[in-house]
Design an enzyme around this catalytic site. Sequence first.
Site, short mmCIF file in Angstrom:
data_model
loop_
_atom_site.label_atom_id
_atom_site.label_comp_id
_atom_site.label_asym_id
_atom_site.label_seq_id
_atom_site.Cartn_x
_atom_site.Cartn_y
_atom_site.Cartn_z
N CYS A 247 -60.54 21.34 -47.09
CA CYS A 247 -61.59 21.23 -48.12
C CYS A 247 -61.82 19.80 -48.59
CB CYS A 247 -61.27 22.14 -49.30
SG CYS A 247 -61.07 23.86 -48.81
N HIS B 231 -64.50 19.41 -55.62
CA HIS B 231 -64.45 20.54 -54.70
C HIS B 231 -64.60 21.83 -55.50
CE1 HIS B 231 -63.37 23.38 -51.75
NE2 HIS B 231 -62.09 23.50 -52.07
N ASN C 207 -66.08 29.23 -52.61
CA ASN C 207 -65.43 28.07 -51.99
C ASN C 207 -65.87 27.96 -50.53
OD1 ASN C 207 -63.71 26.26 -50.71
ND2 ASN C 207 -61.87 26.96 -51.76
#
Length: 315
Positions: free
Chosen positions: A116, A240, A270
């Site tokens: 990520c 993020h 996500n």
Amino acid sequence: MPSIPTSAIGARITGWGRALPPKVLTNHDLEAMMDTSDEWIRERTGIERRHIGGTTSGLSIESGRLALEMAGVDPSEIDALVLSTTTPDRTVPATSATVQNALGLKCGAFDVNAACSGFVYATVVAHGLIAMGSKKVLLIGTDTLARITDWDDRNTAILFADGSGAAVLEATEGPGQLLAWDLDADGSAEELLYCEIGGTIHMDGKEVFRRAVRIMIDSARKSMAIAGITADDLALVVPHQANIRIISAACDRLGVPMERAAVCINETGNTSSASIPLALFDAADKGRLSPGDLVLLVGFGAGMTAASAIIRWGV
Ligand code: COA
């Protein structure tokens, strides 16, 4: 801490694009699939719905094409394609090969995998290519996590989703947009979040949460120190999009009010490599950025990686 040599050629973002698969999965849909509730997911993660479906190459082609169109750049002018993904279509070749061909690019193409944190890693790599002579680079962050999610595991299924964000970076006179960057990893923590080849994601959510806040702010502080700025100088923080509570805790500890954070997790979940470009370009499309604004990109992910960058918008 590495810093950008004053002699380096800088770059600026001249176009961007976003892509989300059409299929929307709401928390209520998840209620019908597992023992969870819309209220729990909203409160514990900030997610209300997410988009799932498509392939990493397909979403990358869509966002990449939009970025090229906005920049007014012909595919033949692109000198390199850097694709950040942790969910390639195939083990070999890199998904960037499929995207390169479909977009009609005539240049080198490769994937970057830093989970990520990948889009920030790829941003630094793209600037490095420009510092070394590339004139125009297509930078894409895409993940299709739904494919590697165990839809019977309420610990992970509520979080992960699919999406893509892309940017055209062009060499510019002067220092350009990237003022500072930091890339970190702690491989000793790899068992906290992993997916075997052909398997599904395993996660120690509590421990990932605990470390995430610390490694994000550590990385962000390093980048801010290199840029010689403080949190007060930031117009926007683009974290993020993993969990609204992680975003809120990180902003709190950095001393940045939540109104200055870019948040789209409620709509996207996500999306790993796509998370930061989706949030950044959502903010840009909503008119939240003005030329000269200082923006902090900061991510964390499996590995455990962390990465941050300070960019001066619109230079
Ligand atoms: N729906 C309903 N209840 C759930 C649930 C779900 N999806 N998941 C867990 N629960 C329950 C648990 O069983 C537990 O119940 P109990 O108190 O009766 O034992 C309770 O809710 C709390 O569980 P817990 O695991 O402590 O929740 P949490 O607050 O830590 O939230 C995560 C879980 C996964 C949302 C959170 O840990 C997280 O976001 N971690 C970071 C993950 C991440 O960012 N990963 C990606 C990194 S790139």
